[in-house]
Design a protein around this motif. Sequence first.
Motif, PDB file in Angstrom:
ATOM      1  N   GLY A   1       3.190  19.247 -10.864  1.00  0.00           N
ATOM      2  CA  GLY A   1       3.785  20.323 -10.089  1.00  0.00           C
ATOM      3  C   GLY A   1       3.082  20.571  -8.775  1.00  0.00           C
ATOM      4  O   GLY A   1       3.156  21.653  -8.200  1.00  0.00           O
ATOM      5  N   LEU A   2       2.386  19.532  -8.267  1.00  0.00           N
ATOM      6  CA  LEU A   2       1.641  19.658  -7.019  1.00  0.00           C
ATOM      7  C   LEU A   2       2.496  19.199  -5.845  1.00  0.00           C
ATOM      8  O   LEU A   2       3.450  18.431  -6.010  1.00  0.00           O
ATOM      9  N   ASN A   3       2.134  19.640  -4.655  1.00  0.00           N
ATOM     10  CA  ASN A   3       2.831  19.239  -3.438  1.00  0.00           C
ATOM     11  C   ASN A   3       2.703  17.735  -3.226  1.00  0.00           C
ATOM     12  O   ASN A   3       1.630  17.159  -3.415  1.00  0.00           O
ATOM     13  N   LEU A   4       3.815  17.088  -2.827  1.00  0.00           N
ATOM     14  CA  LEU A   4       3.838  15.629  -2.672  1.00  0.00           C
ATOM     15  C   LEU A   4       2.821  15.158  -1.636  1.00  0.00           C
ATOM     16  O   LEU A   4       2.107  14.172  -1.855  1.00  0.00           O
ATOM     17  N   GLU A   5       2.747  15.847  -0.510  1.00  0.00           N
ATOM     18  CA  GLU A   5       1.802  15.438   0.535  1.00  0.00           C
ATOM     19  C   GLU A   5       0.360  15.562   0.054  1.00  0.00           C
ATOM     20  O   GLU A   5      -0.477  14.702   0.333  1.00  0.00           O
ATOM     21  N   PHE A   6       0.077  16.630  -0.690  1.00  0.00           N
ATOM     22  CA  PHE A   6      -1.272  16.786  -1.239  1.00  0.00           C
ATOM     23  C   PHE A   6      -1.619  15.621  -2.152  1.00  0.00           C
ATOM     24  O   PHE A   6      -2.743  15.099  -2.117  1.00  0.00           O
ATOM     25  N   CYS A   7      -0.667  15.195  -2.982  1.00  0.00           N
ATOM     26  CA  CYS A   7      -0.886  14.061  -3.888  1.00  0.00           C
ATOM     27  C   CYS A   7      -1.161  12.774  -3.113  1.00  0.00           C
ATOM     28  O   CYS A   7      -2.019  11.977  -3.495  1.00  0.00           O
ATOM     29  N   LEU A   8      -0.418  12.578  -2.019  1.00  0.00           N
ATOM     30  CA  LEU A   8      -0.643  11.403  -1.176  1.00  0.00           C
ATOM     31  C   LEU A   8      -2.070  11.391  -0.634  1.00  0.00           C
ATOM     32  O   LEU A   8      -2.779  10.384  -0.717  1.00  0.00           O
ATOM     33  N   TYR A   9      -2.493  12.523  -0.079  1.00  0.00           N
ATOM     34  CA  TYR A   9      -3.827  12.609   0.510  1.00  0.00           C
ATOM     35  C   TYR A   9      -4.910  12.444  -0.558  1.00  0.00           C
ATOM     36  O   TYR A   9      -5.913  11.739  -0.345  1.00  0.00           O
ATOM     37  N   ALA A  10      -4.718  13.084  -1.714  1.00  0.00           N
ATOM     38  CA  ALA A  10      -5.734  13.024  -2.770  1.00  0.00           C
ATOM     39  C   ALA A  10      -5.904  11.603  -3.301  1.00  0.00           C
ATOM     40  O   ALA A  10      -7.035  11.137  -3.501  1.00  0.00           O
TER      41      ALA A  10
ATOM     42  N   ALA B   1      -6.382   1.504   7.183  1.00  0.00           N
ATOM     43  CA  ALA B   1      -5.254   1.052   6.360  1.00  0.00           C
ATOM     44  C   ALA B   1      -4.722   2.192   5.504  1.00  0.00           C
ATOM     45  O   ALA B   1      -3.497   2.368   5.375  1.00  0.00           O
ATOM     46  N   MET B   2      -5.631   2.976   4.930  1.00  0.00           N
ATOM     47  CA  MET B   2      -5.198   4.068   4.066  1.00  0.00           C
ATOM     48  C   MET B   2      -4.508   5.164   4.867  1.00  0.00           C
ATOM     49  O   MET B   2      -3.528   5.763   4.406  1.00  0.00           O
ATOM     50  N   ILE B   3      -4.995   5.429   6.074  1.00  0.00           N
ATOM     51  CA  ILE B   3      -4.340   6.425   6.944  1.00  0.00           C
ATOM     52  C   ILE B   3      -2.925   5.966   7.279  1.00  0.00           C
ATOM     53  O   ILE B   3      -1.965   6.737   7.227  1.00  0.00           O
ATOM     54  N   LEU B   4      -2.779   4.680   7.639  1.00  0.00           N
ATOM     55  CA  LEU B   4      -1.447   4.147   7.934  1.00  0.00           C
ATOM     56  C   LEU B   4      -0.532   4.255   6.718  1.00  0.00           C
ATOM     57  O   LEU B   4       0.649   4.590   6.836  1.00  0.00           O
ATOM     58  N   GLY B   5      -1.091   3.954   5.533  1.00  0.00           N
ATOM     59  CA  GLY B   5      -0.299   4.054   4.313  1.00  0.00           C
ATOM     60  C   GLY B   5       0.207   5.467   4.081  1.00  0.00           C
ATOM     61  O   GLY B   5       1.373   5.674   3.732  1.00  0.00           O
ATOM     62  N   VAL B   6      -0.671   6.460   4.294  1.00  0.00           N
ATOM     63  CA  VAL B   6      -0.284   7.861   4.105  1.00  0.00           C
ATOM     64  C   VAL B   6       0.792   8.268   5.104  1.00  0.00           C
ATOM     65  O   VAL B   6       1.731   9.007   4.767  1.00  0.00           O
TER      66      VAL B   6
ATOM     67  N   LEU C   1       0.829  -1.202   0.000  1.00  0.00           N
ATOM     68  CA  LEU C   1       0.000   0.000   0.000  1.00  0.00           C
ATOM     69  C   LEU C   1       0.868   1.259   0.000  1.00  0.00           C
ATOM     70  O   LEU C   1       0.626   2.206  -0.759  1.00  0.00           O
ATOM     71  N   THR C   2       1.886   1.269   0.837  1.00  0.00           N
ATOM     72  CA  THR C   2       2.753   2.452   0.930  1.00  0.00           C
ATOM     73  C   THR C   2       3.564   2.664  -0.343  1.00  0.00           C
ATOM     74  O   THR C   2       3.751   3.803  -0.771  1.00  0.00           O
ATOM     75  N   SER C   3       4.039   1.573  -0.963  1.00  0.00           N
ATOM     76  CA  SER C   3       4.837   1.739  -2.184  1.00  0.00           C
ATOM     77  C   SER C   3       3.976   2.259  -3.329  1.00  0.00           C
ATOM     78  O   SER C   3       4.428   3.088  -4.129  1.00  0.00           O
ATOM     79  N   ILE C   4       2.722   1.790  -3.416  1.00  0.00           N
ATOM     80  CA  ILE C   4       1.819   2.290  -4.450  1.00  0.00           C
ATOM     81  C   ILE C   4       1.558   3.781  -4.227  1.00  0.00           C
ATOM     82  O   ILE C   4       1.615   4.593  -5.162  1.00  0.00           O
ATOM     83  N   LEU C   5       1.281   4.163  -2.985  1.00  0.00           N
ATOM     84  CA  LEU C   5       1.053   5.570  -2.660  1.00  0.00           C
ATOM     85  C   LEU C   5       2.290   6.420  -2.947  1.00  0.00           C
ATOM     86  O   LEU C   5       2.199   7.494  -3.558  1.00  0.00           O
ATOM     87  N   TYR C   6       3.436   5.923  -2.527  1.00  0.00           N
ATOM     88  CA  TYR C   6       4.696   6.669  -2.634  1.00  0.00           C
ATOM     89  C   TYR C   6       5.074   6.911  -4.095  1.00  0.00           C
ATOM     90  O   TYR C   6       5.298   8.050  -4.517  1.00  0.00           O
ATOM     91  N   LEU C   7       5.148   5.833  -4.876  1.00  0.00           N
ATOM     92  CA  LEU C   7       5.518   5.963  -6.282  1.00  0.00           C
ATOM     93  C   LEU C   7       4.480   6.763  -7.063  1.00  0.00           C
ATOM     94  O   LEU C   7       4.816   7.588  -7.912  1.00  0.00           O
ATOM     95  N   GLY C   8       3.200   6.513  -6.765  1.00  0.00           N
ATOM     96  CA  GLY C   8       2.142   7.239  -7.452  1.00  0.00           C
ATOM     97  C   GLY C   8       2.179   8.723  -7.151  1.00  0.00           C
ATOM     98  O   GLY C   8       2.040   9.561  -8.052  1.00  0.00           O
ATOM     99  N   ALA C   9       2.359   9.069  -5.881  1.00  0.00           N
ATOM    100  CA  ALA C   9       2.380  10.480  -5.489  1.00  0.00           C
ATOM    101  C   ALA C   9       3.581  11.207  -6.090  1.00  0.00           C
ATOM    102  O   ALA C   9       3.467  12.356  -6.532  1.00  0.00           O
ATOM    103  N   ILE C  10       4.733  10.529  -6.118  1.00  0.00           N
ATOM    104  CA  ILE C  10       5.925  11.145  -6.712  1.00  0.00           C
ATOM    105  C   ILE C  10       5.697  11.426  -8.194  1.00  0.00           C
ATOM    106  O   ILE C  10       6.028  12.498  -8.713  1.00  0.00           O
TER     107      ILE C  10
END
Length: 562
Positions: free
Chosen positions: A160-169, A403-408, A144-153
Amino acid sequence: MQHQLSTLDYVVFFIYFLIVSGYGIWIYRRKTGHDGTIEGDSKDYFLAEGSLTWWAIGSSLIASNISAEQFVGMSGSGFKMGLAIATYEWMAALTLIIVAVFFIPVYLKNNIATMPQFLHQRYNGTVAMIMAVFWLALYIVVNLTSILYLGAIAISSIAGLNLEFCLYALAIFAVIITLGGMKVIGFTDVIQVFFLILGGLATTYLALNMVADHYGQSGVLAGFNLMTEQAGDHFQMIFKRDNENYMDLPGLTVLLGGMWIVNLNYWGCNQYITQRALGADLPTARGGLLFAAFLKLLMPVIVVLPGIAAYVLFKADVFGAAEFGSGADLNPDRAYPVLLNILPVGLKGLSFAALTAAVVASLAGKANSIATIFTLDIYKKVLNPEASEKKLVNVGKIAVVVAMILGVLIAPHLGIDKKGGFQYIQEYTGFVSPGIFAMFILGFFWKKTTSTAALFATIGGFLLSVLLKFLPTITDLSFLAPFGFAVPNAAGVYEIPFLDRMGFVFVICIIMMVLISLFETSRGVKTNGLEVDSSMFKTTRGFAIGAMTIMVLLTVLYTIYW
């Protein structure tokens, strides 16, 4: 280079968002019979029992499998090592056929809903509970974290969006889809796959055209031919021992060794994947798996060829250090984001939607599997055995959100080393795959396999993998070099390629499981064999023709690019 989306790109993206969300709401209200007050039962929510069609199952398999790990990581591997990385996709097509013929009938015949349930039924509650906890940790902390991490990056670098914003969205969008249950996930994944393939093909088309234009030609065929000329070493499927990428894809092992363990464990013994088929009847499940196998043949066109195109353009100085870095800081995983940033307005929004669709679909599928295992194998069995169906569904929804909160929270701290995102994930999940697959395969087809043997495979397989990983620091492994099982790294230390390491661990686990089981059964230990008969493995003529077509196509591809 413009690292942001235009207004038109956002319009295209929001049209995608509205289509997926709107269709998901319609499915939730119409297909499930929900009117806002009726909640349905747990099997309906977690497995979409009896309602997914073969094309929905196949699409959902691909949508859940293809994520930033492939779009970003596998394109990066295409940049670094070429077409050979496509063996993960093409061998998966064969694997899906094997799973459809031999694995799914066993699950369905024995009414299996989750992988821990299979282990409980085949072995005992201890094995099932250990693996349930283990899978939850693996799915949340690694997948879950790797999907979030790679996707957000990727999304952050493109828009050009903030990385944390992408994670949350990404997390919020995935939760919206997941809370509707497997029916919503399964049917919305059809749309996700449509965007994924359309946007992916558009990116490939323009990348090949860009290669052709740079060399004064035009058309995708000219671009492809130029790529084979300018980067001939990137169109080899089987590496020789002197290839710098041999550690990642060690020669014939990709056809005869550890690659089978990677794929069979992933596609056949993984709640995240098999869950799509467990709620269907056998013909529908097999049809879905065969459809997914055909889509798998197409994936390298979408995720690998763009990476090779980026490499050719990098070699030709169209791209430089500003896009990829240089020397030790060269980052192949920048290939797909770099290509997306050169797409024309509107099309960039479509490709951006394709990448987002891949990430969100994978997150939704993973979160649903986490909720299923927690609810049915831990909460219902240990915490509240008398829970009502409505309570189980609500607990599942809470598990999705948690689970999603933990992933973020974990994702920003996830480190991916220089070998690239895709290879990183493959290697480190490979620590557990051999033992798990050994436990499943003997559990399927050898009734004498005991619970103690299964525990050895689970725990012993992991420890053996760790030992072989660090063995080069303890002893000299150069004696394995003549057999191709050890190659020197940059420091001259001989290491075992991780796919070969998986093969060794799997063989050792099988041998030890057989010895332990024979010893225990000779002393009167009883086992819980599954209901299996040869008639379960018969297929329809249509399935057989489809399977043969895939095998012929793969034979042709490997013959051409050997």
